[in-house]
Scaffold this motif. Structure first.
Motif, short mmCIF file in Angstrom:
data_model
loop_
_atom_site.label_atom_id
_atom_site.label_comp_id
_atom_site.label_asym_id
_atom_site.label_seq_id
_atom_site.Cartn_x
_atom_site.Cartn_y
_atom_site.Cartn_z
N ARG A 110 0.58 -1.14 -0.02
CA ARG A 110 0.42 -0.12 0.25
C ARG A 110 1.04 1.92 0.09
O ARG A 110 0.25 2.49 0.24
CB ARG A 110 -1.37 -0.50 1.42
N ASN B 199 -2.60 -2.34 5.88
CA ASN B 199 -2.49 -3.49 4.92
C ASN B 199 -4.12 -3.96 5.95
O ASN B 199 -4.30 -6.08 5.97
CB ASN B 199 -1.83 -4.23 5.33
N SER B 202 -9.09 -3.61 4.53
CA SER B 202 -9.94 -4.79 4.27
C SER B 202 -11.18 -5.53 5.07
O SER B 202 -12.02 -5.66 5.81
CB SER B 202 -9.39 -5.49 2.73
N ARG B 276 -13.44 -0.79 0.02
CA ARG B 276 -11.99 -1.88 0.11
C ARG B 276 -11.25 -1.93 -1.57
O ARG B 276 -10.43 -1.77 -0.88
CB ARG B 276 -13.24 -3.05 0.56
N ASP B 280 -6.85 -0.10 -2.13
CA ASP B 280 -6.81 -0.89 -2.17
C ASP B 280 -5.77 -1.11 -3.42
O ASP B 280 -6.12 -1.25 -5.03
CB ASP B 280 -6.64 -2.84 -2.33
#
Lengths: 323, 286
Positions: A110, B199, B202, B276, B280
Motif C-alpha cells: 500500500r 494493510n 479490508s 475496500r 487497495d
C-alpha cells in the motif's frame, strides 16, 4: 581503526518451543545458531552458505538485531550492537541494512515506491521536501530504475525490479554494511545475474561491506571474497573463496561442493553422497554435529566437539581430522 | 486555460470510475437517499409520526396514508422517515465506536505480544456473554435512551472488531516489509500506523458494514424487549417487532420497515466492498 568492520563472537540463538500448560518439563529449545564467531573485513563480501534450516538467515538477522541473540557479542565498527538501547540502536541502523529474499513480501503493497524509499530518509531526518524527492530519484537511478517509477505501487513491478526497489531502500541511509539475505534466490535465473552485478557495482561505488547469505554455491563463488560454511547452527569451515573452492577441507564442505550439478560423467561418479537427513536442531548430535553423516567419523568425533581452528593461511576448519 | 483542461480531465476520471465501479455508486446513492430522508423527514411528510388515531387503525395504503397505518392509527410512512433518523444515528455511532476502539485494541494486542493476553482475555470475557444479554444488562443499568443504546451496542460490538483486527495484525507483523521497516529504524508506533493499519483496512471495512447491519437489528431487538429507546420514539426495529402480531391482517406494517432495513444494509455492503477495493492499490486500476 581495525581491519574488521563486523566482529562476531559466540553468537547463539535458541528458540524456545511452546511449553505445555501445567507441564513441569523443561522447555525444549531449537538451537538455530549455536556459537558462531567470525569477522567481516571492511569492503569485503563474506559469503555464508549452508542448506535450509542451518541458521544462516537467523545469523544475518541477529547482526541487525532483527532477532535478539540469546547470547554472544557482535561489534560493529567497535561498538557492541548487542548492548545498545532502543535509541542507540536506531542510530546504529543508519550504518547497517538488509536486503530480503522475497521481493514480493518485502515491500508494503500500500505504499508507493517513493514512500517506501523515502521512509528511511524521514525516519533518520536525512532529507525532506524537495531534497527528499531528489534523493529518491537518485537512488532509483542508482539501482537501475527510472525516476518516473517513483509514483507506482510495488505490484506494478516484476520480481527483479522489486528487488532493485528493496536495494534502493537499504541504500537510502548510506549504510556501510548490508546483509543480503538470499537476495536472488526468488528471482529467475536470467534476472539473478543482473541483480548480482548491480550489488557488486554498488559495492565498488559506495565501498559497501556485505554479508551475503545463500544456499547457492555458484552464486556465493561469484560474489564472495571469503566464504563461511554453516551446518546445524555452527560454522564448519571459513576460508578465502579460492582456497575453499579449490581445496575444501571439512567433509561436509566437500560433500556440499560435490553436490553441485556437473555435466561431466566421470566427475559425477566421484560424488560424495551423504546418508540420512540433517539431524534435528532441537537435539543435535554430541561431539561433532556432522559425525552422524560423516564417512570418516571416529570416536573422538562422537565425543568431542571440534573447535574452529586456523589450519594455515586464514583457512579455518572445525574438524578433528584436519587438525 | 490549463485549469479547464485539468477539470475536464478529472471529470473524465470520475466518469470512468463511475463506469467501472457502478455498484459503489449505487450503494452510495442508496445511503445518501436514506440520509436525506432522515434529515428532511419533516419536509417530506406533514403527518406527526406519533399522532394516534384509533378510529383509523390498521388501514391499508391509501392516498392519505401512502404506506397505511399501524395498530394505533399512526402513519407508517411518517414513522418510517423519522425512524430512519434513529436507525442511521444508532448504526453510524455504533460503527464509529466499535471500529475505533476495536481497531485500537486489536492493533495493540496483535503487535505487542505482552499486551495480547490481557486485552484478548477481556475481549473473550465480553464475547462469552450472548450479545443481546450483555446489551440488556448494560441498558438495565444505564436506563433507556438513544445515547445508552449506542453505548451498550458499541461495547458489545467492539470485541468482534478487535478480534478481526488482531488476527490481521498478527499476520502483518511477521511480514518482511514490517521487518524491513524495523531494520530501517521506524518506531513501533509508526510501524503500526503506516504499515500494519493500512494493510488491515479490508477486514476492518467488512466488519464495519457488518456491524452497522447488526446494530440496526440489535436496536430492534432491544426495543422489542422494552429496554431500548423509549417506545414513543419511532424506530424501524420497533415498527417491525410490533408488526409481528398483525402480519396477516396488515402486511404493510411489516413490509415497509423490513424493506428499509434490507435496502440500507444492501447499500452499505455495496459501499463498503467498493471502498475496500478502491483503497487497495492492487485493485484500483482494474
Amino acid at each position: 581503526m581495525s581491519q574488521a568492520l563486523v566482529e562476531v563472537k559466540g553468537l547463539v540463538k535458541h528458540f524456545p518451543l511452546q511449553r505445555r500448560l501445567f507441564s513441569t518439563a523443561p522447555v525444549a529449545v531449537v538451537r538455530a545458531v549455536d556459537g558462531v564467531s567470525f569477522d567481516i573485513r571492511r569492503g569485503e563480501t563474506l559469503g555464508l552458505v549452508g542448506e535450509s534450516g542451518c541458521g544462516k538467515s537467523t545469523t544475518g538477522r541477529m547482526l541487525l538485531r532483527l532477532i535478539e541473540p540469546t547470547s554472544g557479542t557482535m561489534k560493529f565498527d567497535g561498538v557492541d550492537v548487542a548492548g545498545l538501547g532502543p535509541e542507540q540502536l536506531r542510530e546504529c541502523r543508519r550504518n547497517m541494512q538488509i536486503v530480503f529474499q522475497d521481493p514480493y513480501a518485502s515491500l508494503n503493497p500500500r505504499m508507493t515506491v517513493e514512500r517506501t524509499v523515502s521512509e528511511p530518509l524521514e525516519v533518520h531526518g536525512i532529507a525532506s521536501g524537495e531534497e527528499k524527492r531528489r534523493r529518491v530519484r537518485e537512488l532509483l537511478e542508482l539501482v537501475g530504475l527510472s525516476s518516473y517509477h517513483a509514483k507506482r505501487y510495488p505490484h506494478e513491478f516484476s520480481g527483479g525490479q522489486r528487488q532493485r526497489i528493496g536495494i534502493a531502500r537499504a541504500l537510502a541511509v548510506n549504510p556501510k554494511f548490508v546483509v543480503c539475505d538470499e537476495p536472488v534466490s526468488a528471482l529467475d535465473v536470467s534476472i539473478q545475474a543482473q541483480v548480482l552485478n548491480l550489488l557488486q557495482d554498488l559495492q565498488e561505488q559506495l565501498g559497501l561491506t556485505y554479508l551475503f547469505i545463500s544456499h547457492n554455491l555458484s552464486v556465493i563463488e561469484h560474489v564472495s571474497d571469503r566464504v563461511a560454511v554453516m551446518y546445524l547452527g555452527k560454522i564448519v569451515e571459513l576460508a578465502a573463496k579460492d582456497d575453499l573452492y579449490a581445496a575444501p577441507k571439512h567433509p561436509y564442505t566437500r560433500a556440499l561442493m560435490s553436490a553441485v550439478p556437473v555435466t561431466d560423467r566421470e566427475q559425477r561418479k566421484k560424488r560424495i553422497m551423504l546418508e540420512g537427513d540433517v539431524p534435528s536442531p532441537i537435539n543435535p548430535p554430541s561431539g561433532c554435529r556432522f559425525h552422524t553423516r560423516c564417512s570418516m567419523a571416529t570416536d573422538v568425533c562422537r565425543e568431542q566437539e571440534p573447535e574452529l581452528l586456523d589450519v594455515g593461511g586464514g583457512h579455518w576448519v572445525a574438524c578433528h581430522l584436519c587438525q | 486555460m490549463e485549469q479547464v483542461v485539468t477539470t475536464n480531465r478529472s471529470w473524465a476520471r470520475v466518469r470512468r470510475l463511475m463506469e467501472k465501479r457502478r455498484l459503489v455508486f449505487v450503494g452510495g446513492a442508496i445511503i445518501l437517499v436514506i440520509l436525506l430522508m432522515a434529515v428532511f423527514a419533516g419536509v417530506l411528510t406533514d403527518i406527526d409520526p406519533n399522532k394516534l388515531a384509533v378510529a383509523k387503525r390498521l388501514r391499508p395504503p391509501s392516498a392519505e396514508h401512502i404506506m397505511g397505518t399501524d395498530e394505533f392509527g399512526r402513519d407508517v410512512f411518517s414513522r418510517l422517515l423519522y425512524g430512519a433518523r434513529l436507525s442511521m444515528t444508532i448504526g453510524l455511532s455504533v460503527v464509529a465506536i466499535s471500529t475505533v476502539f476495536g481497531t485500537l485494541l486489536g492493533l495493540v494486542a496483535g503487535y505487542y505480544r505482552a499486551a495480547d493476553n490481557v486485552i484478548m482475555r477481556i475481549m473473550d470475557g465480553m464475547m462469552a456473554f450472548p450479545d443481546i444479554l450483555l446489551a440488556i444488562a448494560m441498558m438495565a443499568s444505564l436506563g433507556p435512551s438513544v445515547a445508552n443504546v449506542v453505548i451498550s451496542l458499541g461495547t458489545v460490538c467492539t470485541p468482534r472488531v478487535a478480534r478481526v483486527v488482531r488476527s490481521a495484525a498478527l499476520t502483518i507483523r511477521e511480514t518482511e516489509y514490517v521487518e524491513a521497516a524495523r531494520a530501517v529504524g521506524v518506531r513501533p508506533g509508526a510501524i503500526l500506523l503506516k504499515h500494519v493499519l493500512p494493510n488491515a483496512v479490508s477486514p476492518i471495512i467488512v466488519q464495519a458494514t457488518f456491524t452497522f447491519a447488526n446494530s440496526v437489528l440489535a436496536e430492534a431487538s432491544l426495543s422489542f424487549l422494552g429496554v431500548g429507546v423509549p417506545p414513543y420514539v419511532p424506530s424501524w426495529g420497533m415498527m417491525l417487532s410490533s408488526a409481528r402480531s398483525y402480519m396477516v391482517q396488515a402486511s404493510w406494517m411489516m413490509i415497509w420497515p423490513g424493506l428499509a432495513i434490507v435496502v440500507t444494509v444492501l447499500g452499505l455492503n455495496l459501499l463498503g466492498d467498493g471502498l475496500r477495493d478502491m483503497l487497495d492499490p492492487r485493485l484500483r486500476n482494474l
